[in-house]
Scaffold this active site. Structure first.
Site, short mmCIF file in Angstrom:
data_model
loop_
_atom_site.label_atom_id
_atom_site.label_comp_id
_atom_site.label_asym_id
_atom_site.label_seq_id
_atom_site.Cartn_x
_atom_site.Cartn_y
_atom_site.Cartn_z
N LYS A 25 2.29 -3.68 6.40
CA LYS A 25 2.68 -3.64 4.98
C LYS A 25 4.17 -3.34 4.85
CE LYS A 25 -1.33 -4.48 3.03
NZ LYS A 25 -1.56 -5.78 2.38
N SER A 73 0.83 -1.20 0.00
CA SER A 73 0.00 0.00 0.00
C SER A 73 0.87 1.25 0.00
CB SER A 73 -0.87 -0.02 1.26
OG SER A 73 -1.40 1.26 1.50
N TYR A 120 -1.81 -1.34 10.75
CA TYR A 120 -2.05 -1.88 9.40
C TYR A 120 -0.92 -1.45 8.46
CZ TYR A 120 -3.53 -1.46 4.58
OH TYR A 120 -3.54 -1.49 3.22
C1 UD1 Z 1 -6.61 4.68 3.91
C2 UD1 Z 1 -5.38 4.33 4.68
C3 UD1 Z 1 -4.45 3.52 3.84
C4 UD1 Z 1 -5.16 2.32 3.24
C5 UD1 Z 1 -6.36 2.80 2.45
C6 UD1 Z 1 -7.13 1.66 1.84
C7 UD1 Z 1 -4.87 6.09 6.33
C8 UD1 Z 1 -3.99 7.24 6.68
N1 UD1 Z 1 -4.69 5.53 5.13
O1 UD1 Z 1 -6.25 5.58 2.89
O2 UD1 Z 1 -3.41 3.07 4.64
O3 UD1 Z 1 -4.27 1.63 2.39
O4 UD1 Z 1 -7.21 3.54 3.33
O5 UD1 Z 1 -7.72 0.86 2.81
O6 UD1 Z 1 -5.72 5.71 7.09
N2 UD1 Z 1 -13.11 10.44 3.84
C9 UD1 Z 1 -14.17 11.26 4.21
N3 UD1 Z 1 -15.25 10.68 4.81
C10 UD1 Z 1 -15.31 9.34 5.07
C11 UD1 Z 1 -14.22 8.52 4.69
C12 UD1 Z 1 -13.14 9.11 4.09
O7 UD1 Z 1 -14.14 12.47 4.01
O8 UD1 Z 1 -16.33 8.89 5.65
C13 UD1 Z 1 -11.95 11.07 3.19
C14 UD1 Z 1 -10.68 10.90 4.00
O9 UD1 Z 1 -10.52 11.97 4.89
C15 UD1 Z 1 -9.62 10.89 2.92
C16 UD1 Z 1 -10.33 10.32 1.70
O10 UD1 Z 1 -11.73 10.40 1.97
O11 UD1 Z 1 -9.22 12.19 2.65
C17 UD1 Z 1 -9.97 8.88 1.41
O12 UD1 Z 1 -10.11 8.16 2.63
P1 UD1 Z 1 -9.98 6.57 2.67
O13 UD1 Z 1 -10.88 5.98 1.65
O14 UD1 Z 1 -10.17 6.13 4.09
O15 UD1 Z 1 -8.50 6.30 2.18
P2 UD1 Z 1 -7.10 6.87 2.72
O16 UD1 Z 1 -7.24 7.54 4.01
O17 UD1 Z 1 -6.49 7.63 1.60
#
Ligand code: UD1
Length: 334
Positions: free
Chosen positions: A156, A124, A152
């Site tokens: 990795k 990842s 997690y």
């Molecule tokens: C996260 C993990 C990463 C993992 C990936 C896939 C972290 C720092 N990173 O990535 O290690 O490989 O998931 O499982 O945790 N968001 C919202 N509302 C929500 C959910 C998400 O606004 O309800 C936003 C988050 O703030 C972020 C973006 O959407 O900016 C993507 O979030 P997410 O899908 O959780 O992925 P990552 O955080 O990029």
């Protein structure tokens, strides 16, 4: 080739299996069904006309793992099995370290025992940790580990190190580490997609649950970042493109350890994803802007150049394609 896919009934695994079979490979799946359903096998058969051989097995069970590795002469193993919920890993670190690390060690031991030398590992972008402004164009040569905020992510990074050490001890080994950015979307058939057990953590599965009415509303975690529109930006990659990256990795497999980013190189914001989802589905999503989520970085995006030069791979689909395919999958579920 004869290929074993661990975690092959899961979200990414099932898409990898579909692309492998489409390309003419023979596939066996090893999965403990912890976060997936056996019915996925029928869906795969519907899409490609062949049902992969299935072994219900847990990588923590070494004898069973060895038995699966001995059941056929595998040309390669694609290792995707593992636990992947970031927040859960903070609450249950030992479960994450035990499952992800010990599971991989058992798999590598069984591969050693059976003389299976080719491995593709699902890593990842999280291994890069916090690279500050460089997070907008992450390169494989950058250091890993520093700034990882959850167990997690550490599993990795640690598994990458284990693979490097095992490979150094066995010069015949051909290992490819693929660092995924943010996989989204579903197979074009709409038959397989992401269907997580319990409450999801990631943006797209949450958007899907809100669309289905299973979650009340979407919370956008922060609109005050120093980004184009204030929300975080991520490199969303269509799961079918991601799956094809595994094929490219297999086809270019070589002795030693090769590491590639699998991303599009294009950052899309949370607002852009939500707006596109609303436009393509034709209805607004209940949503509100909330506080920043601890540990989130403003921008995370791949420099995908190496995968293009060495594997001849690049993304072909957009995040809008991913949303369209997700909607097809969701409408099939209803
Ligand atoms: C996260 C993990 C990463 C993992 C990936 C896939 C972290 C720092 N990173 O990535 O290690 O490989 O998931 O499982 O945790 N968001 C919202 N509302 C929500 C959910 C998400 O606004 O309800 C936003 C988050 O703030 C972020 C973006 O959407 O900016 C993507 O979030 P997410 O899908 O959780 O992925 P990552 O955080 O990029």
């Amino acid at each position: 080739m004869n290929i074993l896919v661990t975690g092959g009934t899961g979200y990414i695994g099932s898409h990898v299996v579909v692309e492998l079979i489409k390309r003419g490979h023979t596939v066996d799946i090893l999965d403990n069904l912890f976060n997936s359903k056996v019915e996925v096998l029928d869906k795969i058969e519907k899409i490609v006309g062949t049902k992969p051989r299935f072994h219900k097995a847990d990588l923590l069970d070494y004898d069973k793992t060895l038995e699966v590795l001995q059941s056929s002469k595998f040309d390669a193993v694609i290792h995707l099995a593992g636990m992947k919920a970031v927040s859960e890993s903070v609450e249950k670190p030992l479960e994450y370290y035990e499952n992800n690390i010990y599971g991989t060690i058992n798999l590598l031991k069984a591969m050693n025992e059976t003389g299976t030398i080719r491995l593709v590992f699902s890593s990842s972008a999280t291994v890069y940790g916090d690279k500050g402004v460089d997070s907008a164009h992450l390169m494989e040569t950058m250091t890993t580990g520093v700034g990882i905020t959850n167990p997690y992510g550490w599993t990795k990074a640690m598994i990458e190190q284990i693979i490097k050490d095992v490979s150094a001890a066995n010069p015949n080994m051909e290992a490819t580490i693929l660092r995924y950015f943010n996989p989204v979307g579903a197979d074009q058939s709409g038959l397989i997609g992401e269907d997580p057990n319990g409450i999801p953590n990631n943006l797209m599965p949450i958007v899907m649950k809100v669309y289905q009415g299973k979650l009340e509303k979407l919370i956008i975690y922060g609109d005050d970042y120093a980004t184009r529109d204030g929300s975080c930006e991520r490199d969303f990659i269509h799961v079918t493109d991601l799956a094809k990256g595994h094929l490219a990795a297999l086809e270019h497999s070589k002795p030693g350890v090769s590491i590639y980013n699998l991303g599009s190189g294009k950052a899309t914001s949370v607002f852009e994803i939500v707006n596109a989802f609303e436009r393509l589905s034709g209805r607004p999503l209940p949503k509100e802007v909330g506080a920043r989520r601890p540990g989130d970085l403003p921008v995370l995006c791949a420099d995908p150049a190496l995968a293009l030069t060495e594997l001849g791979w690049k993304t072909e689909l957009t995040s809008e394609d991913a949303i369209r395919d997700t909607l097809r999958y969701l409408n099939n579920l209803e």
